[in-house]
Design an enzyme around this catalytic site. Structure first.
Site, PDB file in Angstrom:
ATOM      1  N   GLU A  10       1.646  -0.426  -4.906  1.00 41.38           N
ATOM      2  CA  GLU A  10       0.620   0.536  -5.296  1.00 41.38           C
ATOM      3  C   GLU A  10       1.303   1.858  -5.634  1.00 41.38           C
ATOM      4  O   GLU A  10       1.640   2.643  -4.756  1.00 41.38           O
ATOM      5  CB  GLU A  10      -0.407   0.744  -4.172  1.00 41.38           C
ATOM      6  CG  GLU A  10      -1.622   1.516  -4.672  1.00 41.38           C
ATOM      7  CD  GLU A  10      -2.168   2.551  -3.715  1.00 41.38           C
ATOM      8  OE1 GLU A  10      -3.196   3.166  -4.043  1.00 41.38           O
ATOM      9  OE2 GLU A  10      -1.578   2.774  -2.640  1.00 41.38           O
ATOM     10  N   ASP A  43       0.833  -1.198   0.000  1.00 40.40           N
ATOM     11  CA  ASP A  43       0.000   0.000   0.000  1.00 40.40           C
ATOM     12  C   ASP A  43       0.875   1.258   0.000  1.00 40.40           C
ATOM     13  O   ASP A  43       1.890   1.316   0.695  1.00 40.40           O
ATOM     14  CB  ASP A  43      -0.865  -0.020   1.273  1.00 40.40           C
ATOM     15  CG  ASP A  43      -1.846   1.136   1.334  1.00 40.40           C
ATOM     16  OD1 ASP A  43      -2.831   1.113   0.583  1.00 40.40           O
ATOM     17  OD2 ASP A  43      -1.620   2.077   2.138  1.00 40.40           O
TER      18      ASP A  43
HETATM   19  C1  ARE Z   1      -9.440   8.492   5.927  1.00 40.79           C
HETATM   20  C2  ARE Z   1     -10.374   9.646   5.620  1.00 40.79           C
HETATM   21  C3  ARE Z   1      -9.572  10.941   5.464  1.00 40.79           C
HETATM   22  C4  ARE Z   1      -8.760  11.182   6.734  1.00 40.79           C
HETATM   23  C5  ARE Z   1      -7.880   9.976   6.993  1.00 40.79           C
HETATM   24  C6  ARE Z   1      -7.094  10.089   8.280  1.00 40.79           C
HETATM   25  O1  ARE Z   1     -11.095   9.370   4.418  1.00 40.79           O
HETATM   26  O2  ARE Z   1     -10.489  12.015   5.276  1.00 40.79           O
HETATM   27  O3  ARE Z   1      -7.933  12.317   6.561  1.00 40.79           O
HETATM   28  O4  ARE Z   1      -8.688   8.794   7.084  1.00 40.79           O
HETATM   29  O5  ARE Z   1      -7.953  10.220   9.352  1.00 40.79           O
HETATM   30  C7  ARE Z   1      -7.957   4.787   2.486  1.00 40.79           C
HETATM   31  C8  ARE Z   1      -9.020   5.797   2.061  1.00 40.79           C
HETATM   32  C9  ARE Z   1      -8.804   7.147   2.717  1.00 40.79           C
HETATM   33  C10 ARE Z   1      -8.699   6.979   4.221  1.00 40.79           C
HETATM   34  C11 ARE Z   1      -7.481   6.097   4.458  1.00 40.79           C
HETATM   35  C12 ARE Z   1      -7.153   5.879   5.934  1.00 40.79           C
HETATM   36  O6  ARE Z   1      -8.996   5.933   0.650  1.00 40.79           O
HETATM   37  O7  ARE Z   1      -9.926   7.977   2.409  1.00 40.79           O
HETATM   38  O8  ARE Z   1      -8.536   8.249   4.835  1.00 40.79           O
HETATM   39  O9  ARE Z   1      -7.754   4.793   3.891  1.00 40.79           O
HETATM   40  O10 ARE Z   1      -8.233   5.340   6.607  1.00 40.79           O
HETATM   41  C13 ARE Z   1      -3.402   8.585  -2.976  1.00 40.79           C
HETATM   42  C14 ARE Z   1      -2.271   7.632  -2.599  1.00 40.79           C
HETATM   43  C15 ARE Z   1      -2.679   6.176  -2.639  1.00 40.79           C
HETATM   44  C16 ARE Z   1      -3.988   5.936  -1.870  1.00 40.79           C
HETATM   45  C17 ARE Z   1      -5.034   6.851  -2.480  1.00 40.79           C
HETATM   46  C18 ARE Z   1      -6.392   6.704  -1.784  1.00 40.79           C
HETATM   47  O11 ARE Z   1      -1.146   7.841  -3.458  1.00 40.79           O
HETATM   48  O12 ARE Z   1      -1.636   5.421  -2.024  1.00 40.79           O
HETATM   49  O13 ARE Z   1      -4.618   8.227  -2.331  1.00 40.79           O
HETATM   50  N1  ARE Z   1      -4.390   4.514  -1.900  1.00 40.79           N
HETATM   51  C19 ARE Z   1      -4.059   3.589  -0.784  1.00 40.79           C
HETATM   52  C20 ARE Z   1      -5.199   2.630  -0.474  1.00 40.79           C
HETATM   53  C21 ARE Z   1      -6.343   3.385   0.160  1.00 40.79           C
HETATM   54  C22 ARE Z   1      -5.908   3.950   1.498  1.00 40.79           C
HETATM   55  C23 ARE Z   1      -4.508   4.381   1.519  1.00 40.79           C
HETATM   56  C24 ARE Z   1      -3.649   4.247   0.454  1.00 40.79           C
HETATM   57  C25 ARE Z   1      -3.948   4.802   2.820  1.00 40.79           C
HETATM   58  O14 ARE Z   1      -5.562   1.922  -1.608  1.00 40.79           O
HETATM   59  O15 ARE Z   1      -7.489   2.590   0.306  1.00 40.79           O
HETATM   60  O16 ARE Z   1      -6.739   5.096   1.837  1.00 40.79           O
HETATM   61  O17 ARE Z   1      -3.464   3.605   3.439  1.00 40.79           O
HETATM   62  C26 ARE Z   1      -3.669  11.430  -7.448  1.00 40.79           C
HETATM   63  C27 ARE Z   1      -2.317  10.860  -7.038  1.00 40.79           C
HETATM   64  C28 ARE Z   1      -2.494   9.587  -6.219  1.00 40.79           C
HETATM   65  C29 ARE Z   1      -3.436   9.819  -5.065  1.00 40.79           C
HETATM   66  C30 ARE Z   1      -4.787  10.324  -5.627  1.00 40.79           C
HETATM   67  C31 ARE Z   1      -5.799  10.579  -4.525  1.00 40.79           C
HETATM   68  O18 ARE Z   1      -4.258  10.593  -8.421  1.00 40.79           O
HETATM   69  O19 ARE Z   1      -1.556  10.553  -8.182  1.00 40.79           O
HETATM   70  O20 ARE Z   1      -1.225   9.187  -5.714  1.00 40.79           O
HETATM   71  O21 ARE Z   1      -3.634   8.562  -4.381  1.00 40.79           O
HETATM   72  O22 ARE Z   1      -4.558  11.531  -6.331  1.00 40.79           O
HETATM   73  O23 ARE Z   1      -5.311  11.551  -3.658  1.00 40.79           O
END
Ligand code: ARE
Ligand code: CA
EC number: 3.2.1.1
Length: 476
Positions: free
Chosen positions: A223, A186
């Protein structure tokens, strides 16, 4: 490392999002094994912060590396890997070590407490010394910020710190001991490739007691969202392992939504900006972009648009490019909503209908005939090359995989009705999209291939499914 460690003759990974370990074990034995699936990506296994409303995303907020979550405990996890490996289905774990829980995550699913505001996670233990200084990621054009600051407030671990490296390697090696075949890393983009290299370098070989050949290394899919136009590129990571190819999700969605003509798919692969085939984990949608998180945007196809979704999934599984992963969802209306529960907290088990489909709030795309029969297609065609490409100049296309399988798609608003070269030996075949071969009969359409390999192919534009597929194991 990018060898999937699949058992021979199998393909197709399915992400059983939010499933419980006991249910996955049963699914391996009852459905995935018998239907030729090669692997399962499971939801995060380690202790996470408990959020009152129990959103799905609480699992991305680690509290410790104890293997206790809403999916089950360590004993159940170990039993799952043993049972799945025994029927040839590999387990891949979604591992989160870029960060720990954000503020508000004060207790975990395994009973540990934490104080994210002071960066203290005694369940590991980690203290403030193990984290990067507090700052927020706001600019994806600044690589230092993306890697050293906090993703949506999640406390950012310093993977350059040797103690942190040791704790992460210990966690991953524990999973290897328990029989996993690999990892989805992740937020890999938010960690320095050199630090990841050190951590991966400390991984043990896979556990031979679980049927892996000696010297096998964990499959690593990182990822890394790279749609272009940002500071960080997937090529920084492809030397270390595979990456999640988000451009595949975006491009296949656009094509089957009719925003790109299907005839352009004739050069599907690196010509579309994708990473090399063996470095690309490909998917139609993932757990983020099916609900508007992550990347891929409005064109991503999901179970909510079933006809196009099945066509795109069939194309992905019929095509030789990449390592395909099928999404298996729970149905949702609210994007934060967690999985079906029995009481608001405990995850409910899926139940199954006589046509293989699921009920009880589980969508189970992997149990849709049009999808699991294409996993069987993929296994039947093996490594045979794409041949006999045909298109009508717009949105009707067809191709064969050598002389072992043939597939046709119609995304035009008129019927496909043509005599096409299938590449297959003469005979009558069962279309595995409209039905299934059952002994010597077929529950769906049949296709008769002549001695010249040609067949008359009909796909009405108002049919339920805009795809037709035949292969050597579906010969009647
Ligand atoms: C949650 C709440 C937030 C709060 C946070 C902390 O929604 O409001 O601030 O908690 O309290 C998942 C959810 C998030 C969640 C998080 C933790 O999607 O909403 O936050 O869990 O509970 C980027 C990253 C990429 C990430 C995506 C979602 O680069 O790594 O954002 N994906 C992974 C997982 C997710 C997970 C996380 C990472 C965190 O697959 O499920 O988040 O572990 C452009 C950029 C991308 C960026 C994208 C979105 O496209 O190129 O890099 O992706 O914008 O910002
Ligand atoms: Ca980081």
């Amino acid at each position: 490392q990018f060898d999937t460690n699949y058992a021979s003759g199998r393909s197709g990974m399915v992400h059983l999002f939010e499933w419980k370990w006991d249910d996955i074990a049963a699914e391996c034995e009852n459905f995935l094994g018998p239907n030729g699936f090669a692997g399962v990506q499971v939801s995060p296994v380690n202790e996470n912060a408990v959020k009152d409303s129990r959103p799905w995303w609480e699992r991305y907020q680690p509290i410790s590396y104890k293997l206790v979550t809403r999916s089950g405990n360590e004993e159940q996890f170990a039993s799952m890997t043993r049972r799945c490996n025994a029927v040839g289905v590999r387990i891949y774990v979604d591992v989160i070590f870029n960060h720990m829980a954000a503020n508000g995550g004060t207790y975990g699913t395994g009973g540990s407490t934490a104080s994210p505001s002071s960066k203290s996670y005694p369940g590991v233990p980690y203290s403030s010394l193990d984290f990067n200084p507090t700052c927020a990621i706001s600019n994806y054009n600044d690589a230092n910020q993306v890697r050293n600051c906090e993703l949506v407030g999640l406390r950012d671990l310093n993977q350059g710190n040797s103690y942190v490296q040791e704790k992460i390697a210990e966690f991953l090696n524990h999973l290897i001991d328990l029989g996993v075949a690999g990892f989805r890393v992740d937020a890999a983009k938010h960690m320095w490739p050199a630090d990841l290299g050190v951590i991966y370098g400390r991984l043990k070989n896979l556990n031979t007691d679980h049927g892996f050949s000696s010297g096998s290394k964990a499959y690593i899919v990182q990822e890394v969202i790279d749609m272009g136009g940002e500071a960080i590129s997937k090529s920084e990571y492809t030397g270390l392992g595979a990456i999640t190819e988000f451009r595949h999700s975006d491009s296949i969605g656009k094509a089957f939504r009719g925003k790109d003509q299907l005839r352009y798919l004739s050069n599907w692969g690196t010509a579309w900006g994708f990473a090399a085939s063996d470095r690309s984990l490909v998917f139609v949608d993932n757990h983020d972009n099916q609900r508007g998180h992550g990347a891929g945007g409005a064109d991503v196809l999901t179970y909510k648009v079933p006809k196009q979704y099945k066509m795109a999934s069939a194309f992905m599984l019929a095509h030789s490019f990449g390592t395909p992963r099928v999404m298996s969802s729970f149905s949702f209306s609210d994007t934060d909503q967690g999985p079906p529960t029995t009481d608001g907290h405990n995850i409910a088990s899926p139940s199954f209908n006589s046509d293989n489909s699921c009920s009880g709030g589980w969508v189970c795309e992997h149990r849709w005939r049009q999808i699991y029969n294409m996993v069987a297609f993929r296994n039947a065609v093996g490594s045979d090359a794409i041949q006999n490409w045909w298109d009508n100049g717009s949105n009707q296309i067809a191709f064969s995989r050598g002389s072992r399988g043939f597939v046709a798609f119609n995304n035009d608003n008129y019927d496909l009705n043509s005599s096409l070269q299938t590449g297959l030996p003469a005979g009558t075949y069962c279309d595995v999209i409209s039905g299934t071969k059952n002994g010597s009969s077929c529950t769906g359409k049949t296709v008769t291939v002549g001695s010249d390999g040609r067949a008359s192919i009909y796909l009405g534009n108002s049919e339920d499914d805009g795809v037709l597929a035949i292969h050597v194991n579906a010969k009647l």
